[in-house]
Design an enzyme around this catalytic site. Structure first.
Site, PDB file in Angstrom:
ATOM      1  CG  ASP A 251     -19.808  -6.899  46.976  1.00 56.59           C
ATOM      2  OD1 ASP A 251     -20.635  -6.991  46.036  1.00 56.59           O
ATOM      3  OD2 ASP A 251     -18.690  -6.366  46.843  1.00 56.59           O
TER       4      ASP A 251
ATOM      5  CB  SER B 263     -25.516   1.695  47.939  1.00 55.04           C
ATOM      6  OG  SER B 263     -25.262   1.649  46.555  1.00 55.04           O
TER       7      SER B 263
ATOM      8  NE  ARG C  27     -15.209  -0.808  46.023  1.00 56.72           N
ATOM      9  CZ  ARG C  27     -15.124  -1.987  45.422  1.00 56.72           C
ATOM     10  NH1 ARG C  27     -13.948  -2.498  45.152  1.00 56.72           N
ATOM     11  NH2 ARG C  27     -16.209  -2.665  45.086  1.00 56.72           N
TER      12      ARG C  27
ATOM     13  CG  HIS D 298     -29.727  -9.475  43.395  1.00 58.39           C
ATOM     14  ND1 HIS D 298     -28.599  -9.065  44.063  1.00 58.39           N
ATOM     15  CD2 HIS D 298     -29.692  -8.836  42.199  1.00 58.39           C
ATOM     16  CE1 HIS D 298     -27.908  -8.218  43.306  1.00 58.39           C
ATOM     17  NE2 HIS D 298     -28.553  -8.069  42.175  1.00 58.39           N
TER      18      HIS D 298
ATOM     19  CG  ASN E  88     -26.805  -0.679  44.821  1.00 58.78           C
ATOM     20  OD1 ASN E  88     -27.036  -1.171  45.914  1.00 58.78           O
ATOM     21  ND2 ASN E  88     -25.636  -0.858  44.211  1.00 58.78           N
TER      22      ASN E  88
HETATM   23  C1  FPP Z   1     -24.200  -6.829  46.108  1.00 59.50           C
HETATM   24  O1  FPP Z   1     -23.980  -7.845  45.190  1.00 59.50           O
HETATM   25  C2  FPP Z   1     -25.536  -6.926  46.629  1.00 59.50           C
HETATM   26  C3  FPP Z   1     -26.507  -5.988  46.423  1.00 59.50           C
HETATM   27  C4  FPP Z   1     -26.329  -4.764  45.650  1.00 59.50           C
HETATM   28  C5  FPP Z   1     -27.855  -6.188  46.938  1.00 59.50           C
HETATM   29  C6  FPP Z   1     -27.940  -6.871  48.252  1.00 59.50           C
HETATM   30  C7  FPP Z   1     -29.257  -7.502  48.337  1.00 59.50           C
HETATM   31  C8  FPP Z   1     -29.522  -8.671  48.943  1.00 59.50           C
HETATM   32  C9  FPP Z   1     -28.535  -9.432  49.697  1.00 59.50           C
HETATM   33  C10 FPP Z   1     -30.845  -9.294  48.927  1.00 59.50           C
HETATM   34  C11 FPP Z   1     -31.922  -8.300  48.908  1.00 59.50           C
HETATM   35  C12 FPP Z   1     -32.494  -8.043  50.200  1.00 59.50           C
HETATM   36  C13 FPP Z   1     -33.316  -6.994  50.425  1.00 59.50           C
HETATM   37  C14 FPP Z   1     -34.007  -6.904  51.730  1.00 59.50           C
HETATM   38  C15 FPP Z   1     -33.548  -5.968  49.419  1.00 59.50           C
HETATM   39  P1  FPP Z   1     -23.613  -7.451  43.705  1.00 59.50           P
HETATM   40  O2  FPP Z   1     -24.842  -7.541  42.876  1.00 59.50           O
HETATM   41  O3  FPP Z   1     -22.930  -6.123  43.670  1.00 59.50           O
HETATM   42  O4  FPP Z   1     -22.609  -8.604  43.364  1.00 59.50           O
HETATM   43  P2  FPP Z   1     -21.380  -8.523  42.374  1.00 59.50           P
HETATM   44  O5  FPP Z   1     -20.418  -7.485  42.935  1.00 59.50           O
HETATM   45  O6  FPP Z   1     -20.826  -9.902  42.441  1.00 59.50           O
HETATM   46  O7  FPP Z   1     -21.923  -8.164  41.021  1.00 59.50           O
END
Ligand code: FPP
Length: 259
Positions: free
Chosen positions: A28, A73, A202, A45, A76
């Site tokens: 996260d 998720s 969470r 990302h 998402n």
């Molecule tokens: C949460 O950060 C992260 C995600 C929803 C995506 C996780 C994805 C990666 C680490 C890289 C992708 C890798 C693959 C293999 C698909 P957020 O965007 O919710 O961050 P924030 O809470 O700060 O907005």
């Protein structure tokens, strides 16, 4: 390496004392990492994918046998379409670019989560990655993609109801083992440690069934900054907690009647 051994075989790792065999991570903070630097979220990302690659190597190096990473998720899908398609593209890119190297490193790849909502080419790619690495004997890398525990458990319930209705299973035979064996994580040990980055505390619909007795470590580090030191610090915190059980219980013994 002795004859018959392959890179990353667990017999080769010198000491796995108190290294949890299964570590799961809620990655996260990509968006906040980017925002803090005035970059678009996509850059967060992209850097998140680099942290993922780094973590796969570090985890294998440290003797972790199963590493599960929450990459997308079921919730998402509610993000803007451009972000959703960017994340789909990252998975595609990851599998296309990294599969050969993962395979050469003896890593077994598994993808958990609903497959039916994925684009057909992505589904094929994912199936190819699993088939190609099936017989590898090093670390198992589990990518949770389009994953949500409620969805996973609902799929199991539907399957069990159909089996019961067709007379393939007696309702009395539905026990915890019958459910575990039908989850996407069938045949994997439950995670002993779940790490969440970015300071959020969470569980967000992640491995609800499997993490029933896991330790949780929350770190303020934003996912793109997650490095070897952060992983080692989470493992050290896990060890400190294990020591407090002082010989009363092994970590894997806590599934029965423990709290
Ligand atoms: C949460 O950060 C992260 C995600 C929803 C995506 C996780 C994805 C990666 C680490 C890289 C992708 C890798 C693959 C293999 C698909 P957020 O965007 O919710 O961050 P924030 O809470 O700060 O907005």
């Amino acid at each position: 390496m002795s004859a018959g051994q392959r890179p990353g075989d667990h017999a080769q790792v010198p000491s796995q004392a108190q290294v949890p065999s299964h570590v799961a991570v809620i990655m996260d903070g990509n968006g906040r990492w980017a925002q803090l630097r005035g970059f678009p979220r996509q850059e967060g990302h992209r850097r998140g994918l680099e942290a993922l690659r780094r973590t796969v190597k570090n985890a294998a190096d440290l003797g972790i046998e199963f590493l599960t990473l929450y990459s997308f998720s079921t919730e998402n899908w509610r993000r803007p379409a451009t972000e959703v398609s960017f994340l789909m593209g990252l998975l595609r890119r990851f599998v296309e670019k990294d599969l050969a190297e993962l395979d050469a490193s003896n890593v077994r790849v598994r993808i958990i989560g609903g497959r039916s909502d994925l684009a057909p080419d992505l589904r094929m790619l994912v199936e190819h990655a699993e088939a190609m690495t099936r017989d590898n004997t090093g670390m198992t890398l589990v990518i949770a993609f389009n994953y949500g525990s409620r969805d996973e458990i609902t799929r199991v319930a539907r399957q069990l109801a159909a089996d019961a209705a067709a007379g393939r299973i007696a309702p009395d035979a539905i026990d915890e083992a019958a459910i575990s064996a039908r989850l996407d994580t069938a045949e994997m040990p439950d995670p002993q440690l779940v790490i969440r980055t970015s300071g959020e505390t969470r569980i967000s619909n992640f491995l609800l069934w499997q993490a029933a007795y896991a330790e949780f470590v929350f770190t303020p580090v934003l996912w793109p900054d997650f490095d070897r030191a952060a992983l080692e610090e989470a493992l050290a915190e896990y060890r400190r907690r294990e020591r407090r059980f002082g010989g009363l219980s092994e970590p894997t013994d806590r599934s029965v009647g423990a709290a």
